[in-house]
Design a protein around this motif. Structure first.
Motif, mmCIF file in Angstrom:
data_model
loop_
_atom_site.group_PDB
_atom_site.id
_atom_site.type_symbol
_atom_site.label_atom_id
_atom_site.label_comp_id
_atom_site.label_asym_id
_atom_site.label_seq_id
_atom_site.Cartn_x
_atom_site.Cartn_y
_atom_site.Cartn_z
ATOM 1 N N LEU A 24 0.828 -1.209 0.000
ATOM 2 C CA LEU A 24 0.000 0.000 0.000
ATOM 3 C C LEU A 24 0.862 1.258 0.000
ATOM 4 O O LEU A 24 0.590 2.215 -0.745
ATOM 5 C CB LEU A 24 -0.926 0.006 1.218
ATOM 6 N N ILE A 25 1.899 1.284 0.827
ATOM 7 C CA ILE A 25 2.785 2.457 0.901
ATOM 8 C C ILE A 25 3.501 2.672 -0.420
ATOM 9 O O ILE A 25 3.595 3.796 -0.931
ATOM 10 C CB ILE A 25 3.790 2.290 2.057
ATOM 11 N N ALA A 26 4.004 1.560 -1.003
ATOM 12 C CA ALA A 26 4.688 1.674 -2.295
ATOM 13 C C ALA A 26 3.733 2.161 -3.372
ATOM 14 O O ALA A 26 4.097 2.989 -4.220
ATOM 15 C CB ALA A 26 5.288 0.330 -2.688
ATOM 16 N N GLY A 27 2.503 1.678 -3.355
ATOM 17 C CA GLY A 27 1.535 2.087 -4.358
ATOM 18 C C GLY A 27 1.118 3.531 -4.234
ATOM 19 O O GLY A 27 0.941 4.227 -5.240
ATOM 20 N N LEU A 28 0.968 4.011 -3.010
ATOM 21 C CA LEU A 28 0.475 5.372 -2.788
ATOM 22 C C LEU A 28 1.580 6.421 -2.828
ATOM 23 O O LEU A 28 1.353 7.548 -3.280
ATOM 24 C CB LEU A 28 -0.254 5.443 -1.443
ATOM 25 N N TYR A 29 2.776 6.061 -2.366
ATOM 26 C CA TYR A 29 3.829 7.071 -2.205
ATOM 27 C C TYR A 29 5.111 6.767 -2.980
ATOM 28 O O TYR A 29 6.004 7.605 -3.033
ATOM 29 C CB TYR A 29 4.184 7.221 -0.717
ATOM 30 N N ALA A 36 9.843 0.284 -11.508
ATOM 31 C CA ALA A 36 10.650 0.737 -10.378
ATOM 32 C C ALA A 36 9.936 0.608 -9.052
ATOM 33 O O ALA A 36 10.507 0.936 -8.013
ATOM 34 C CB ALA A 36 11.072 2.203 -10.604
ATOM 35 N N ASN A 37 8.699 0.111 -9.068
ATOM 36 C CA ASN A 37 7.894 0.039 -7.848
ATOM 37 C C ASN A 37 7.692 -1.415 -7.440
ATOM 38 O O ASN A 37 7.484 -2.299 -8.279
ATOM 39 C CB ASN A 37 6.542 0.716 -8.068
ATOM 40 N N PHE A 38 7.711 -1.633 -6.139
ATOM 41 C CA PHE A 38 7.589 -2.968 -5.558
ATOM 42 C C PHE A 38 6.202 -3.578 -5.763
ATOM 43 O O PHE A 38 6.056 -4.790 -5.916
ATOM 44 C CB PHE A 38 7.906 -2.839 -4.063
ATOM 45 N N ALA A 39 5.162 -2.738 -5.769
ATOM 46 C CA ALA A 39 3.781 -3.226 -5.721
ATOM 47 C C ALA A 39 3.381 -4.091 -6.916
ATOM 48 O O ALA A 39 2.834 -5.186 -6.720
ATOM 49 C CB ALA A 39 2.824 -2.043 -5.565
ATOM 50 N N PRO A 40 3.582 -3.670 -8.178
ATOM 51 C CA PRO A 40 3.119 -4.500 -9.301
ATOM 52 C C PRO A 40 3.748 -5.888 -9.351
ATOM 53 O O PRO A 40 3.054 -6.880 -9.584
ATOM 54 C CB PRO A 40 3.508 -3.667 -10.534
ATOM 55 N N THR A 41 5.066 -5.972 -9.120
ATOM 56 C CA THR A 41 5.735 -7.269 -9.169
ATOM 57 C C THR A 41 5.252 -8.177 -8.047
ATOM 58 O O THR A 41 4.993 -9.368 -8.260
ATOM 59 C CB THR A 41 7.260 -7.085 -9.085
ATOM 60 N N PRO A 123 1.092 1.546 -9.893
ATOM 61 C CA PRO A 123 1.105 1.263 -8.447
ATOM 62 C C PRO A 123 -0.044 1.899 -7.680
ATOM 63 O O PRO A 123 -0.625 1.257 -6.801
ATOM 64 C CB PRO A 123 2.462 1.820 -8.000
ATOM 65 N N SER A 124 -0.397 3.140 -7.986
ATOM 66 C CA SER A 124 -1.464 3.798 -7.233
ATOM 67 C C SER A 124 -2.812 3.121 -7.454
ATOM 68 O O SER A 124 -3.648 3.065 -6.545
ATOM 69 C CB SER A 124 -1.552 5.271 -7.631
ATOM 70 N N HIS A 125 -3.032 2.578 -8.642
ATOM 71 C CA HIS A 125 -4.281 1.881 -8.918
ATOM 72 C C HIS A 125 -4.336 0.549 -8.166
ATOM 73 O O HIS A 125 -5.398 0.135 -7.694
ATOM 74 C CB HIS A 125 -4.429 1.644 -10.424
ATOM 75 N N ILE A 126 -3.196 -0.118 -8.060
ATOM 76 C CA ILE A 126 -3.134 -1.355 -7.278
ATOM 77 C C ILE A 126 -3.444 -1.065 -5.815
ATOM 78 O O ILE A 126 -4.198 -1.804 -5.167
ATOM 79 C CB ILE A 126 -1.743 -2.005 -7.426
ATOM 80 N N PRO A 314 12.175 -0.737 -2.782
ATOM 81 C CA PRO A 314 10.746 -1.006 -2.990
ATOM 82 C C PRO A 314 9.932 0.197 -3.453
ATOM 83 O O PRO A 314 8.921 0.037 -4.129
ATOM 84 C CB PRO A 314 10.280 -1.477 -1.609
ATOM 85 N N LEU A 315 10.339 1.406 -3.097
ATOM 86 C CA LEU A 315 9.574 2.591 -3.452
ATOM 87 C C LEU A 315 10.116 3.293 -4.687
ATOM 88 O O LEU A 315 9.528 4.286 -5.139
ATOM 89 C CB LEU A 315 9.555 3.579 -2.280
ATOM 90 N N GLY A 316 11.199 2.793 -5.239
ATOM 91 C CA GLY A 316 11.792 3.450 -6.401
ATOM 92 C C GLY A 316 12.487 4.743 -6.053
ATOM 93 O O GLY A 316 12.542 5.665 -6.879
ATOM 94 N N TRP A 317 13.022 4.817 -4.850
ATOM 95 C CA TRP A 317 13.683 6.039 -4.376
ATOM 96 C C TRP A 317 15.209 5.915 -4.374
ATOM 97 O O TRP A 317 15.896 6.557 -3.592
ATOM 98 C CB TRP A 317 13.203 6.375 -2.963
#
Length: 414
Positions: A24-29, A36-41, A123-126, A314-317
Motif C-alpha cells: 500500500l505504501i509503495a503504491g500510494l507514495y 521501479a515500484n515494488f507493488a506490481p511485481t 502502483p497507485s491503482h493497485i 521497494p519505493l523506487g527512491w
C-alpha cells in the motif's frame, strides 16, 4: 507439527501484514513507474501467480498470510479487550442461497482489472484496489462473521481454498496436524459445494483461458466483429469488447458445462442436472491448475526475478537496502522450447487428472461401473474439447518464421 505450527502461523501472519502495508505504501507514495515500484511485481507475479501455483502444488498457506484475516482478528481481539463480548462481529446469518455467487462475480471483476484494464500495473491503482478490497472484506467479516464470509464470499479465500484442495498438503482444522494426501484427493469429497461454486470454478477456467485468447487471431476477428456491430460502444482502449469477451467466455463455458450435465442426467439418470453440476465441478480444478502453469510458468521464472532488485528499492527512491538494487534478471533461465514442453505437459496431465477424478466421483455417485462410465463420457468429451482449445491458445502465440540463415525460430506473437 507440535508447537512448531503455531509459531510458523504467527511468523506468516506478521509477514503477510507487513507485505500488505509495504505494498500500500509503495503504491500510494512510491514511484509511479511499474518497473521501479515494488507493488506490481509483488501483487501480479509473486502473489497472484506464484502463490497460486504454490497453493495448488504444495498446500494452501493463504489463511496464514491473509492480511485481512489478521486485521479482522486484531480488531476483534481489541474489541473484546475493551469489553465488547461479541467483539466486532454482528453475526448476521449469511444467506445460504447466495453461496459463492459473490466470490464468482468478484473473481470476474478482479480478472477484468488484471486482464482488460490497461492501467492495472500502475502502483497507485493497485493500492486503490487493495483499499477497496480491505473495506469490502472487513465489512463482510463484521456483518456475517469471519468464517462464513471467507467460506462463501471472500474471493481470495475461496480461490486459494479451491486450489488448495488439489494440493498434497493440508492443515487439519483445529489441530496441529499436517495431513498428506494424493494430489486431487480432496476434490472428490462428498461435502456438497455451495450455491454458485459451479460459476466460480468455471470463472477460474475461463478467465485464464481468455487471457491467452487476447493475443490470438481469433480474438482479433471477434473484436473487429463486435466493433462493427456496436460502433457506438467501441473505444480505443478496448474496454467494451474486452468486457464482452470476458463475460461471454465465462457464459459460454458455463453453458457448455451445464449442457453436458443435462446430457449426463438424460443418459445416466440420477439427480437433476444442477445437482450433477455441483457434484462434478471440483473435478475441473486440475484443468485450472494446468492453465495457470501453462500460461504463467515462464513469466514467473523470468519476471519474478525483478523482486530481487525491488526488495532493496521497494519505493523506487534509489535505495539499496540489501545490496541487490543492481541485480539483472537472467532472461535465459528458460527458453521457448522448455516453455512449450512445460505448457503442453501441464495441460495434458491436468486434463487427464480431471478425467480420472470425474470417474471416481461417478463411481461413488452411480454405484455400478457401467453407469459410472456412461456418466463420465459426456464430461470426458467436454474435457477433450477444453484440451483442444487450450492447446490451440498455447500454440498460437508461437509464430514460426525462417531467419536470414534458414534457421527456424519461435518467438512470441505479442
Amino acid at each position: 507439527a507440535g508447537p512448531l505450527l503455531p509459531l510458523l502461523q504467527l511468523l506468516a501472519r506478521t509477514a503477510g501484514l507487513f507485505l500488505f502495508f509495504v505494498t500500500l505504501i509503495a503504491g500510494l507514495y512510491g514511484s509511479r513507474s511499474p518497473e521501479a515500484n515494488f507493488a506490481p511485481t509483488l501483487v501480479w507475479l509473486i502473489w497472484w501467480i506464484g502463490l497460486s501455483l504454490s497453493v495448488a502444488c504444495i498446500g494452501n498457506v493463504w489463511p496464514a498470510f491473509d492480511p485481512w484475516r489478521t486485521l479482522h482478528d486484531l480488531l476483534h481481539a481489541l474489541a473484546r479487550h475493551c469489553g465488547r463480548r461479541e467483539g466486532i462481529a454482528l453475526n448476521l446469518h449469511y444467506p445460504e442461497a447466495l453461496g459463492a455467487w459473490p466470490a464468482a462475480f468478484l473473481l470476474l471483476s478482479f480478472s477484468w482489472f488484471e486482464v482488460i484494464y490497461l492501467k492495472a500495473s500502475i502502483p497507485s491503482h493497485i493500492a486503490t484496489v487493495g483499499l477497496v478490497c480491505s473495506a469490502l472484506t472487513l465489512t463482510g467479516m463484521i456483518l456475517f462473521g469471519r468464517d462464513a464470509w471467507q467460506r462463501n464470499a471472500d474471493v481470495f479465500a475461496v480461490y486459494f481454498a479451491t486450489l488448495g484442495r488439489f494440493a498434497p498438503v493440508a492443515a487439519e482444522s483445529g489441530s496441529h496436524t499436517i495431513a498428506l494426501r494424493p494430489w486431487g484427493r480432496a476434490l472428490t469429497g462428498t461435502d456438497a459445494s455451495p450455491a454458485g461454486m459451479t460459476a466460480f470454478v468455471i470463472a477460474m477456467l475461463s478467465t485464464v483461458l481468455y487471457d491467452g485468447l487476447l493475443g490470438g487471431q481469433l480474438w482479433s476477428i471477434t473484436q473487429r466483429a463486435l466493433t462493427s456491430r456496436f460502433p457506438q460502444w467501441a473505444d480505443d482502449a478496448g474496454y467494451f469488447t474486452g468486457s464482452i469477451g470476458l463475460i461471454g467466455t465465462w457464459l459460454l463455458f458455463m453453458a457448455a458445462y451445464l449442457l453436458i450435465c443435462a446430457i449426463t442426467r438424460h443418459f445416466a439418470g440420477g439427480r437433476s442436472a444442477r445437482a450433477i453440476a455441483r457434484q462434478f465441478v471440483l473435478t475441473l480444478v486440475p484443468i485450472a491448475v494446468a492453465y495457470l502453469v501453462a500460461h504463467n510458468f515462464a513469466n514467473l521464472l523470468i519476471q519474478g526475478q525483478l523482486l530481487i532488485p525491488l526488495a532493496s528499492n521497494p519505493l523506487g527512491w534509489k535505495w539499496d537496502l540489501f545490496g541487490t538494487a543492481g541485480f539483472e534478471p537472467d532472461i535465459g533461465i528458460i527458453d521457448a522450447r522448455m516453455t512449450w514442453y512445460v505448457a503442453i505437459s501441464s495441460i495434458v496431465i491436468g486434463h487427464v487428472i480431471s478425467v480420472w477424478l470425474a470417474h471416481r466421483v461417478a463411481l461413488r455417485e452411480y454405484g455400478t461401473p457401467r453407469r459410472a462410465v456412461i456418466a463420465s463420457i459426456p464430461l470426458t468429451l467436454l474435457m477433450i474439447v477444453y484440451t483442444a482449445i487450450s492447446l490451440s491458445v498455447i500454440a498460437e502465440p508461437l509464430v514460426q518464421f525462417r531467419g536470414a540463415e534458414g534457421v527456424e525460430v519461435s518467438v512470441p506473437a505479442r
